[in-house]
Scaffold this motif. Sequence first.
Motif, PDB file in Angstrom:
ATOM      1  N   ARG A  43       3.296 -11.443 -14.132  1.00  0.00           N
ATOM      2  CA  ARG A  43       4.557 -11.254 -13.596  1.00  0.00           C
ATOM      3  C   ARG A  43       5.766 -10.850 -14.395  1.00  0.00           C
ATOM      4  N   TYR A  44       5.657 -11.510 -15.818  1.00  0.00           N
ATOM      5  CA  TYR A  44       6.501 -11.088 -16.874  1.00  0.00           C
ATOM      6  C   TYR A  44       6.242  -9.577 -17.357  1.00  0.00           C
ATOM      7  N   LEU A  45       5.023  -9.183 -17.604  1.00  0.00           N
ATOM      8  CA  LEU A  45       4.584  -7.953 -17.954  1.00  0.00           C
ATOM      9  C   LEU A  45       5.127  -6.931 -16.855  1.00  0.00           C
TER      10      LEU A  45
ATOM     11  N   LYS B 194       0.980  -1.339  -0.156  1.00  0.00           N
ATOM     12  CA  LYS B 194       0.027   0.058  -0.038  1.00  0.00           C
ATOM     13  C   LYS B 194       0.825   1.212  -0.095  1.00  0.00           C
ATOM     14  N   GLU B 195       2.122   1.151   0.411  1.00  0.00           N
ATOM     15  CA  GLU B 195       2.928   2.165   0.134  1.00  0.00           C
ATOM     16  C   GLU B 195       3.312   2.456  -1.042  1.00  0.00           C
ATOM     17  N   ARG B 196       3.323   1.634  -2.040  1.00  0.00           N
ATOM     18  CA  ARG B 196       3.918   1.632  -3.396  1.00  0.00           C
ATOM     19  C   ARG B 196       2.744   1.722  -4.340  1.00  0.00           C
ATOM     20  N   GLU B 197       1.369   1.340  -4.056  1.00  0.00           N
ATOM     21  CA  GLU B 197       0.417   1.237  -5.128  1.00  0.00           C
ATOM     22  C   GLU B 197      -0.920   1.645  -4.452  1.00  0.00           C
ATOM     23  N   PRO B 198      -1.622   2.584  -5.155  1.00  0.00           N
ATOM     24  CA  PRO B 198      -2.880   2.877  -4.683  1.00  0.00           C
ATOM     25  C   PRO B 198      -3.610   1.965  -4.686  1.00  0.00           C
ATOM     26  N   VAL B 199      -3.833   1.045  -5.374  1.00  0.00           N
ATOM     27  CA  VAL B 199      -4.737  -0.090  -5.373  1.00  0.00           C
ATOM     28  C   VAL B 199      -3.940  -1.490  -5.335  1.00  0.00           C
ATOM     29  N   ILE B 200      -4.500  -2.235  -4.591  1.00  0.00           N
ATOM     30  CA  ILE B 200      -3.719  -3.605  -4.444  1.00  0.00           C
ATOM     31  C   ILE B 200      -4.550  -4.702  -5.284  1.00  0.00           C
ATOM     32  N   GLU B 201      -3.698  -4.853  -6.389  1.00  0.00           N
ATOM     33  CA  GLU B 201      -4.126  -5.651  -7.322  1.00  0.00           C
ATOM     34  C   GLU B 201      -3.573  -7.213  -6.949  1.00  0.00           C
ATOM     35  N   HIS B 202      -4.588  -8.006  -7.499  1.00  0.00           N
ATOM     36  CA  HIS B 202      -4.112  -9.528  -7.159  1.00  0.00           C
ATOM     37  C   HIS B 202      -4.756 -10.415  -8.283  1.00  0.00           C
ATOM     38  N   VAL B 203      -4.138 -11.690  -8.262  1.00  0.00           N
ATOM     39  CA  VAL B 203      -4.381 -12.706  -9.279  1.00  0.00           C
ATOM     40  C   VAL B 203      -4.255 -13.976  -8.730  1.00  0.00           C
ATOM     41  N   PHE B 204      -5.432 -14.755  -8.997  1.00  0.00           N
ATOM     42  CA  PHE B 204      -5.639 -16.112  -8.747  1.00  0.00           C
ATOM     43  C   PHE B 204      -4.921 -17.250  -9.635  1.00  0.00           C
TER      44      PHE B 204
ATOM     45  N   ASP C  51       7.923  -2.216 -12.666  1.00  0.00           N
ATOM     46  CA  ASP C  51       7.807  -2.119 -11.342  1.00  0.00           C
ATOM     47  C   ASP C  51       6.511  -1.949 -10.751  1.00  0.00           C
ATOM     48  N   ARG C  52       5.628  -2.707 -11.187  1.00  0.00           N
ATOM     49  CA  ARG C  52       3.943  -2.823 -10.825  1.00  0.00           C
ATOM     50  C   ARG C  52       4.026  -4.054  -9.704  1.00  0.00           C
ATOM     51  N   VAL C  53       3.264  -3.773  -8.829  1.00  0.00           N
ATOM     52  CA  VAL C  53       3.163  -4.891  -7.748  1.00  0.00           C
ATOM     53  C   VAL C  53       1.736  -5.500  -8.099  1.00  0.00           C
ATOM     54  N   VAL C  54       1.542  -6.782  -8.320  1.00  0.00           N
ATOM     55  CA  VAL C  54       0.596  -7.416  -8.414  1.00  0.00           C
ATOM     56  C   VAL C  54       0.634  -8.934  -7.299  1.00  0.00           C
ATOM     57  N   VAL C  55      -0.295  -9.106  -6.501  1.00  0.00           N
ATOM     58  CA  VAL C  55      -0.291 -10.005  -5.395  1.00  0.00           C
ATOM     59  C   VAL C  55      -0.828 -11.373  -6.084  1.00  0.00           C
ATOM     60  N   HIS C  56      -0.023 -12.459  -6.193  1.00  0.00           N
ATOM     61  CA  HIS C  56      -0.441 -13.987  -6.320  1.00  0.00           C
ATOM     62  C   HIS C  56      -0.997 -14.645  -5.312  1.00  0.00           C
ATOM     63  N   THR C  57      -2.511 -14.731  -5.513  1.00  0.00           N
ATOM     64  CA  THR C  57      -3.130 -15.310  -4.364  1.00  0.00           C
ATOM     65  C   THR C  57      -3.721 -16.732  -4.481  1.00  0.00           C
ATOM     66  N   ARG C  58      -2.882 -17.318  -5.237  1.00  0.00           N
ATOM     67  CA  ARG C  58      -3.096 -18.820  -5.278  1.00  0.00           C
ATOM     68  C   ARG C  58      -2.768 -19.819  -3.985  1.00  0.00           C
ATOM     69  N   PHE C  59      -1.853 -19.475  -3.197  1.00  0.00           N
ATOM     70  CA  PHE C  59      -1.622 -20.316  -2.235  1.00  0.00           C
ATOM     71  C   PHE C  59      -1.722 -19.722  -0.771  1.00  0.00           C
ATOM     72  N   ASN C  60      -1.565 -20.757   0.199  1.00  0.00           N
ATOM     73  CA  ASN C  60      -2.034 -20.305   1.509  1.00  0.00           C
ATOM     74  C   ASN C  60      -3.326 -19.680   1.906  1.00  0.00           C
ATOM     75  N   ASN C  61      -4.425 -19.986   1.325  1.00  0.00           N
ATOM     76  CA  ASN C  61      -5.629 -19.282   1.443  1.00  0.00           C
ATOM     77  C   ASN C  61      -5.570 -17.790   1.051  1.00  0.00           C
ATOM     78  N   ASP C  62      -4.458 -17.332   0.252  1.00  0.00           N
ATOM     79  CA  ASP C  62      -4.394 -15.720   0.215  1.00  0.00           C
ATOM     80  C   ASP C  62      -5.492 -15.052  -0.680  1.00  0.00           C
ATOM     81  N   HIS C  63      -6.049 -15.999  -1.513  1.00  0.00           N
ATOM     82  CA  HIS C  63      -7.346 -15.513  -2.288  1.00  0.00           C
ATOM     83  C   HIS C  63      -8.379 -15.136  -1.157  1.00  0.00           C
ATOM     84  N   LYS C  64      -8.670 -15.785  -0.301  1.00  0.00           N
ATOM     85  CA  LYS C  64      -9.822 -15.557   0.677  1.00  0.00           C
ATOM     86  C   LYS C  64      -9.350 -14.449   1.481  1.00  0.00           C
TER      87      LYS C  64
END
Length: 181
Positions: A140-142, A121-131, A147-160
């Motif tokens: 991730r490649y793009l 949240k210090e770096r991005e105004p919107v927390i973007e995520h993908v499952f 220097d854009r941050v996108v969260v990977h929510t596939r593991f550890n119940n991260d999506h929930k």
Amino acid sequence: QSNRVYLKGMLLSDSIDNLLPQGAYFIRAIVNSRVLTPTASRERLYQDDALKKTRKQLGRMIRNWLIKLVKTDPERAQDIIIQHQKSLKEMAEQDREFLKIMAPYLPFPTTQGSMTIGQIKEREPVIEHVFDDEEYKQIRYLCGSMDRVVVHTRFNNDHKLMMELEEVYPELSFREVGVSD
């Protein structure tokens, strides 16, 4: 982890496994109780209101200890959080108050490496995520060069957890993204 339980000062067992809240795998407890009820085999505790109350109280104690540790010894706390993040995320999933307290410290995999919600949240105004794994690989490649941050929510119940965080932190913006975004 197995836990040692005494009933009215007498050892019931040193291998009780249903005492602590879900996710507290990294904690070992020694409890002396007057209210818990053993099963007939004396290998487990009976699932009753006394156990639920005890489990809830132990969960509060774990939460309070972690909160105190974050304030008094942040480096040690971060080491524990990183080492036991899966367990802590599971606990946070079960306890919204715990999630709100721990969210700034819990690491999530992102296109820029492991980061906490606080760092994101210090770096991005919107927390973007993908499952989806395949979408994440492409994103991730793009995003790597941008220097854009996108969260990977596939593991550890991260999506929930990400869905829960939207409710816990209404002042933050969250958005699920795909390759076309």
